[in-house]
Design an enzyme around this catalytic site. Structure first.
Site, PDB file in Angstrom:
ATOM      1  N   ARG A 187       9.637 -14.364  30.577  1.00 49.84           N
ATOM      2  CA  ARG A 187      10.192 -13.128  31.099  1.00 49.84           C
ATOM      3  C   ARG A 187      10.966 -13.330  32.313  1.00 49.84           C
ATOM      4  NH1 ARG A 187       5.262  -9.346  32.036  1.00 49.84           N
ATOM      5  NH2 ARG A 187       5.902  -8.809  29.646  1.00 49.84           N
ATOM      6  N   LYS A 210      -8.444 -17.939  24.447  1.00 51.32           N
ATOM      7  CA  LYS A 210      -7.065 -18.446  24.289  1.00 51.32           C
ATOM      8  C   LYS A 210      -6.104 -17.432  25.083  1.00 51.32           C
ATOM      9  CE  LYS A 210      -5.317 -19.141  20.052  1.00 51.32           C
ATOM     10  NZ  LYS A 210      -5.142 -20.424  19.811  1.00 51.32           N
ATOM     11  N   GLU A 254      -3.410 -25.430  34.096  1.00 49.23           N
ATOM     12  CA  GLU A 254      -4.807 -26.152  34.055  1.00 49.23           C
ATOM     13  C   GLU A 254      -5.186 -26.703  35.245  1.00 49.23           C
ATOM     14  OE1 GLU A 254      -6.895 -25.906  31.614  1.00 49.23           O
ATOM     15  OE2 GLU A 254      -5.444 -25.646  29.997  1.00 49.23           O
ATOM     16  N   ASN A 259     -13.065 -18.334  29.047  1.00 47.95           N
ATOM     17  CA  ASN A 259     -12.942 -19.362  28.034  1.00 47.95           C
ATOM     18  C   ASN A 259     -12.033 -19.164  26.725  1.00 47.95           C
ATOM     19  OD1 ASN A 259     -14.235 -17.168  27.154  1.00 47.95           O
ATOM     20  ND2 ASN A 259     -15.996 -17.942  26.570  1.00 47.95           N
ATOM     21  N   LYS A 263      -4.388 -18.401  28.027  1.00 49.18           N
ATOM     22  CA  LYS A 263      -4.237 -18.583  29.436  1.00 49.18           C
ATOM     23  C   LYS A 263      -2.919 -19.119  29.683  1.00 49.18           C
ATOM     24  CE  LYS A 263      -8.137 -20.887  29.838  1.00 49.18           C
ATOM     25  NZ  LYS A 263      -8.733 -20.865  28.684  1.00 49.18           N
ATOM     26  N   THR A 264      -2.887 -20.332  29.093  1.00 54.11           N
ATOM     27  CA  THR A 264      -1.350 -20.833  28.883  1.00 54.11           C
ATOM     28  C   THR A 264      -0.244 -20.224  28.340  1.00 54.11           C
ATOM     29  OG1 THR A 264      -2.481 -23.192  29.461  1.00 54.11           O
ATOM     30  CG2 THR A 264      -0.063 -23.108  28.380  1.00 54.11           C
ATOM     31  N   THR A 265      -0.710 -19.456  27.099  1.00 54.66           N
ATOM     32  CA  THR A 265       0.491 -18.998  26.369  1.00 54.66           C
ATOM     33  C   THR A 265       0.863 -17.453  27.363  1.00 54.66           C
ATOM     34  OG1 THR A 265      -1.448 -17.799  25.092  1.00 54.66           O
ATOM     35  CG2 THR A 265       0.217 -19.637  24.198  1.00 54.66           C
ATOM     36  N   TRP A 315      -9.678 -36.718  28.954  1.00 56.44           N
ATOM     37  CA  TRP A 315     -11.318 -36.306  29.084  1.00 56.44           C
ATOM     38  C   TRP A 315     -12.007 -37.531  28.648  1.00 56.44           C
ATOM     39  CZ3 TRP A 315     -11.167 -32.934  32.322  1.00 56.44           C
ATOM     40  CH2 TRP A 315     -10.205 -32.000  32.367  1.00 56.44           C
ATOM     41  N   PHE A 375      -4.291 -38.946  32.215  1.00 52.86           N
ATOM     42  CA  PHE A 375      -5.660 -38.552  32.520  1.00 52.86           C
ATOM     43  C   PHE A 375      -6.139 -37.928  31.058  1.00 52.86           C
ATOM     44  CE2 PHE A 375      -7.590 -34.484  34.223  1.00 52.86           C
ATOM     45  CZ  PHE A 375      -8.424 -34.906  34.554  1.00 52.86           C
TER      46      PHE A 375
END
Lengths: 172, 172
Positions: free
Chosen positions: B27, B15, B104, B13, B17-19, B69, B67
């Site tokens: 890299r 911050k 995601e 939950n 994950k994407t970064t 929410w 798409f």
């Protein structure tokens, strides 16, 4: 929208602390912000990110020259970290950077190589637009308490434990 | 050193994950690997990373057009996700990319928009050099069980909960 410099911490025993900070640098540069990365460990960053950093014009300052985990000389290591911190704190306080990334500083603080109070004083007296990201395991509680955003990267499953070699472009 | 494609999962939950996935892309590109990012959410990526991606030559495919929410039409959303997955799975199976990031996808799977079995079949039949990163909350257990590396980003402290606005270059 109000601009306000944040203190972000990536800690925990899992992967992604430095890579997430790199992702923030990537995003910030894309938004035209000026970014500086201070690397507290020698040789921590490998070819991949060094090259991408060069392509993006990201300022990288490797400061841990000579500092390794095999070192037997604690005083010498502390002196190296003090010098690295002196460079880092000057960049933070200068106001020239919108974002300063202190890679592995948590680890350095957790081991008592630098004064947590001194780091906190610097962070609290920085120009108000400056964002600072601290990465590394074992972020001290005092740093967590002044941070705006703290994420713990938890190692749920790790390939090295399963006998899989580090992979070019993924791990280095 | 043996090269072997890994499956990496960034979930939880917090911050990053994407970064962190972006940092891995950074890299990998620096190491000369070819990278493709499929974005399953509309408008998830903002100016900062889009611009940095352009500078680095990172291939970005935004697939979640329409798409959101707020959508009331579950069947339409499922169809959009099926189309996105069709593009993603083709890229993974083509062997043209060393690294494919499915941004995601965990979330999409967690909500039952796509078949977990179908995704696993694709991952398991991909060319052996292909690394795949899946990001998003609520990664299904079946995906975690076939992954090589799983990191949970845990939200310890978050600025939005404390009334601080999202910051340009940091949050978007």
């Amino acid at each position: 929208m109000s601009q306000r410099g944040l203190i972000l911490i990536n800690t925990g025993n899992g992967k992604g602390k430095t890579t997430a900070a790199l992702g923030v640098a990537f995003r910030a540069i894309g938004q035209g912000l000026t970014v500086s990365v201070i690397q507290f460990f020698k040789g921590k960053w490998k070819t991949g990110e060094m090259e991408a950093a060069r392509q993006l014009g990201l300022e990288l300052t490797p400061m841990g020259k000579g500092f390794t985990w095999e070192s037997k000389n604690l005083e010498e290591d502390k002196e190296l970290m003090r010098r690295a911190w002196s460079v880092a704190s000057e960049k933070i306080l200068s106001g020239k950077y919108d974002l300063v990334i202190l890679d592995e500083l948590n680890y350095v603080l957790g081991y008592g190589y630098l004064s947590v109070d001194e780091v906190i004083r610097c962070l609290q007296s920085r120009p108000s637009h400056v964002h600072v990201v601290l990465t590394g395991r074992n972020a001290p509680d005092e740093i967590i308490s002044i941070a705006d955003c703290v994420t713990e990267m938890r190692d749920i499953k790790h390939p090295y434990r399963r006998g899989i070699a580090a992979q070019k472009g993924i791990d280095f």
